[in-house]
Write a protein that holds these residues in place. Structure first.
Motif, PDB file in Angstrom:
ATOM      1  N   ILE A 111      -5.812   4.535 -24.048  1.00 58.06           N
ATOM      2  CA  ILE A 111      -4.593   4.203 -23.297  1.00 58.06           C
ATOM      3  C   ILE A 111      -4.597   4.943 -21.962  1.00 58.06           C
ATOM      4  N   GLY A 112      -4.943   6.230 -22.002  1.00 61.17           N
ATOM      5  CA  GLY A 112      -5.029   7.016 -20.770  1.00 61.17           C
ATOM      6  C   GLY A 112      -6.055   6.443 -19.810  1.00 61.17           C
ATOM      7  N   LEU A 113      -7.204   6.023 -20.339  1.00 62.84           N
ATOM      8  CA  LEU A 113      -8.253   5.429 -19.501  1.00 62.84           C
ATOM      9  C   LEU A 113      -7.786   4.115 -18.889  1.00 62.84           C
ATOM     10  N   LEU A 114      -7.136   3.289 -19.659  1.00 62.86           N
ATOM     11  CA  LEU A 114      -6.630   2.011 -19.136  1.00 62.86           C
ATOM     12  C   LEU A 114      -5.639   2.248 -17.998  1.00 62.86           C
ATOM     13  N   LEU A 115      -4.696   3.143 -18.198  1.00 64.94           N
ATOM     14  CA  LEU A 115      -3.725   3.460 -17.146  1.00 64.94           C
ATOM     15  C   LEU A 115      -4.406   4.039 -15.911  1.00 64.94           C
ATOM     16  N   LEU A 116      -5.389   4.901 -16.140  1.00 67.63           N
ATOM     17  CA  LEU A 116      -6.128   5.498 -15.031  1.00 67.63           C
ATOM     18  C   LEU A 116      -6.870   4.424 -14.235  1.00 67.63           C
ATOM     19  N   LEU A 117      -7.502   3.490 -14.927  1.00 62.02           N
ATOM     20  CA  LEU A 117      -8.235   2.414 -14.242  1.00 62.02           C
ATOM     21  C   LEU A 117      -7.299   1.516 -13.435  1.00 62.02           C
ATOM     22  N   ILE A 118      -6.098   1.295 -13.946  1.00 63.68           N
ATOM     23  CA  ILE A 118      -5.116   0.495 -13.213  1.00 63.68           C
ATOM     24  C   ILE A 118      -4.644   1.237 -11.970  1.00 63.68           C
ATOM     25  N   ALA A 119      -4.505   2.565 -12.072  1.00 64.37           N
ATOM     26  CA  ALA A 119      -3.935   3.361 -10.987  1.00 64.37           C
ATOM     27  C   ALA A 119      -4.928   3.732  -9.889  1.00 64.37           C
ATOM     28  N   ILE A 120      -6.202   3.523 -10.122  1.00 67.74           N
ATOM     29  CA  ILE A 120      -7.206   3.864  -9.107  1.00 67.74           C
ATOM     30  C   ILE A 120      -7.140   2.851  -7.970  1.00 67.74           C
ATOM     31  N   TRP A 135      -9.008   0.974  -6.156  1.00 69.93           N
ATOM     32  CA  TRP A 135     -10.349   0.403  -6.029  1.00 69.93           C
ATOM     33  C   TRP A 135     -10.479  -0.345  -4.703  1.00 69.93           C
ATOM     34  N   PRO A 136     -11.675  -0.451  -4.165  1.00 72.64           N
ATOM     35  CA  PRO A 136     -11.858  -1.215  -2.918  1.00 72.64           C
ATOM     36  C   PRO A 136     -11.412  -2.680  -3.039  1.00 72.64           C
ATOM     37  N   PHE A 137     -11.455  -3.232  -4.240  1.00 73.76           N
ATOM     38  CA  PHE A 137     -11.093  -4.639  -4.463  1.00 73.76           C
ATOM     39  C   PHE A 137      -9.648  -4.817  -4.936  1.00 73.76           C
ATOM     40  N   SER A 138      -8.879  -3.733  -5.007  1.00 73.77           N
ATOM     41  CA  SER A 138      -7.505  -3.798  -5.504  1.00 73.77           C
ATOM     42  C   SER A 138      -6.601  -4.568  -4.545  1.00 73.77           C
ATOM     43  N   PRO A 139      -5.731  -5.430  -5.077  1.00 78.46           N
ATOM     44  CA  PRO A 139      -4.787  -6.131  -4.211  1.00 78.46           C
ATOM     45  C   PRO A 139      -3.641  -5.226  -3.733  1.00 78.46           C
ATOM     46  N   LEU A 140      -3.437  -4.099  -4.403  1.00 77.59           N
ATOM     47  CA  LEU A 140      -2.347  -3.197  -4.030  1.00 77.59           C
ATOM     48  C   LEU A 140      -2.743  -2.237  -2.916  1.00 77.59           C
ATOM     49  N   ALA A 141      -3.874  -1.589  -3.070  1.00 77.17           N
ATOM     50  CA  ALA A 141      -4.327  -0.624  -2.075  1.00 77.17           C
ATOM     51  C   ALA A 141      -5.807  -0.378  -2.271  1.00 77.17           C
ATOM     52  N   GLY A 142      -6.573  -0.555  -1.247  1.00 82.90           N
ATOM     53  CA  GLY A 142      -8.017  -0.370  -1.350  1.00 82.90           C
ATOM     54  C   GLY A 142      -8.480   0.893  -0.647  1.00 82.90           C
ATOM     55  N   ARG A 143      -9.358   1.598  -1.314  1.00 86.66           N
ATOM     56  CA  ARG A 143     -10.012   2.775  -0.744  1.00 86.66           C
ATOM     57  C   ARG A 143     -11.482   2.674  -1.064  1.00 86.66           C
ATOM     58  N   PRO A 144     -12.341   3.276  -0.245  1.00 86.78           N
ATOM     59  CA  PRO A 144     -13.778   3.247  -0.582  1.00 86.78           C
ATOM     60  C   PRO A 144     -14.071   4.057  -1.838  1.00 86.78           C
ATOM     61  N   TYR A 145     -15.173   3.752  -2.497  1.00 84.57           N
ATOM     62  CA  TYR A 145     -15.565   4.489  -3.700  1.00 84.57           C
ATOM     63  C   TYR A 145     -15.761   5.981  -3.399  1.00 84.57           C
ATOM     64  N   GLU A 168       0.833  -1.208   0.000  1.00 87.97           N
ATOM     65  CA  GLU A 168       0.000   0.000   0.000  1.00 87.97           C
ATOM     66  C   GLU A 168       0.867   1.257   0.000  1.00 87.97           C
ATOM     67  N   MET A 169       1.930   1.255   0.767  1.00 90.12           N
ATOM     68  CA  MET A 169       2.860   2.392   0.774  1.00 90.12           C
ATOM     69  C   MET A 169       3.509   2.564  -0.596  1.00 90.12           C
ATOM     70  N   LEU A 170       3.939   1.467  -1.183  1.00 89.39           N
ATOM     71  CA  LEU A 170       4.556   1.512  -2.506  1.00 89.39           C
ATOM     72  C   LEU A 170       3.569   2.033  -3.543  1.00 89.39           C
ATOM     73  N   PHE A 171       2.328   1.595  -3.431  1.00 81.59           N
ATOM     74  CA  PHE A 171       1.309   2.036  -4.376  1.00 81.59           C
ATOM     75  C   PHE A 171       1.115   3.545  -4.295  1.00 81.59           C
ATOM     76  N   PHE A 172       0.872   4.066  -3.081  1.00 86.43           N
ATOM     77  CA  PHE A 172       0.600   5.500  -2.947  1.00 86.43           C
ATOM     78  C   PHE A 172       1.860   6.354  -3.029  1.00 86.43           C
ATOM     79  N   GLY A 173       2.997   5.808  -2.681  1.00 83.33           N
ATOM     80  CA  GLY A 173       4.232   6.572  -2.749  1.00 83.33           C
ATOM     81  C   GLY A 173       4.810   6.680  -4.139  1.00 83.33           C
ATOM     82  N   GLY A 174       4.530   5.717  -5.005  1.00 82.52           N
ATOM     83  CA  GLY A 174       5.154   5.731  -6.323  1.00 82.52           C
ATOM     84  C   GLY A 174       4.260   5.320  -7.475  1.00 82.52           C
ATOM     85  N   ILE A 175       3.665   4.144  -7.378  1.00 78.13           N
ATOM     86  CA  ILE A 175       2.927   3.579  -8.515  1.00 78.13           C
ATOM     87  C   ILE A 175       1.749   4.456  -8.924  1.00 78.13           C
ATOM     88  N   HIS A 176       0.940   4.853  -7.961  1.00 76.26           N
ATOM     89  CA  HIS A 176      -0.254   5.649  -8.252  1.00 76.26           C
ATOM     90  C   HIS A 176       0.106   6.955  -8.946  1.00 76.26           C
TER      91      HIS A 176
END
Length: 154
Positions: free
Chosen positions: A129-138, A140-150, A84-92
Motif C-alpha cells: 500500500i505504501g509503495l502504491l501511494l509512493l508511486l502515485i505521488a512521484i 514522473w516525467p510522464f505524469s499528467p499532474l507534474a513532471g520532473r526528470p528522473y 502542478e502547483m496543486l500537486f506540489f503544494g498539497g497532493i505530493h
C-alpha cells in the motif's frame, strides 16, 4: 541549506523506492514460499522504514522551504487552478506522508506478529500500500499532474 537538502533528497528518494520494492518482493517471496522470518528479513523491515522516515524529514524540510509551496499557500485560490502547483503544494506531500505512515504501521505491526507467515503477510500488505501511494505521488516525467526528470542535474 535548501540546496544541501535537495542533494540529499535526490539520493534518498531512489534509495527509499528501491528499498521498498525490494522489501515488498522479499515479503511476497517469504509468504509464498513459507520461509522463516530471519534476522535479514527483520533488517529489511527495519531499514526500509528507517529510510522512509529519513526521507520524510528531508521532504518536510524541503516542503516548508520551497518557493513553490510558499507561493501555493500565499496565493491558494490561484494556485489550485494550476495542476502542478496543486500537486506540489498539497497532493505530493499528503500522499507521501500517508505512504510513510503505511510503511511505519506495517513495520510496527509486523514486528509484533506471532508467526513468520503473519509477519510476511503484514509487511506485504502495508508495504505494498505504501509503495502504491509512493508511486502515485512521484512526479514522473510522464505524469499528467507534474513532471520532473528522473535525475536532476544541478
Amino acid at each position: 541549506m535548501y540546496f544541501y537538502f535537495l542533494q540529499i533528497h535526490s539520493l534518498l528518494r531512489w534509495g527509499v523506492l528501491l528499498s521498498l520494492v525490494f522489501a515488498v518482493c522479499w515479503a511476497y517471496r517469504g509468504l509464498w514460499k513459507d520461509r522463516k522470518f530471519t534476522a535479514f528479513s527483520n533488517r529489511v523491515r527495519h531499514w526500509t522504514a528507517t529510510l522512509a522516515h529519513v526521507q520524510l524529514v528531508v521532504g518536510f524540510t524541503l516542503y516548508f522551504e520551497s518557493p513553490t509551496v510558499r507561493y501555493f499557500w500565499g496565493h491558494l485560490r490561484e494556485a489550485v487552478q494550476d495542476t502542478e502547483m496543486l500537486f506540489f503544494g498539497g497532493i505530493h506531500m499528503l500522499l507521501m506522508f500517508v505512504s510513510v505512515t503505511c510503511i511505519s504501521l506495517g513495520s510496527a505491526f509486523a514486528k509484533r506478529q506471532a508467526t513468520d507467515r503473519s509477519r510476511y503477510k503484514t509487511l506485504l500488505i502495508w508495504y505494498a500500500i505504501g509503495l502504491l501511494l509512493l508511486l502515485i505521488a512521484i512526479p514522473w516525467p510522464f505524469s499528467p499532474l507534474a513532471g520532473r526528470p528522473y535525475v536532476r542535474l544541478f
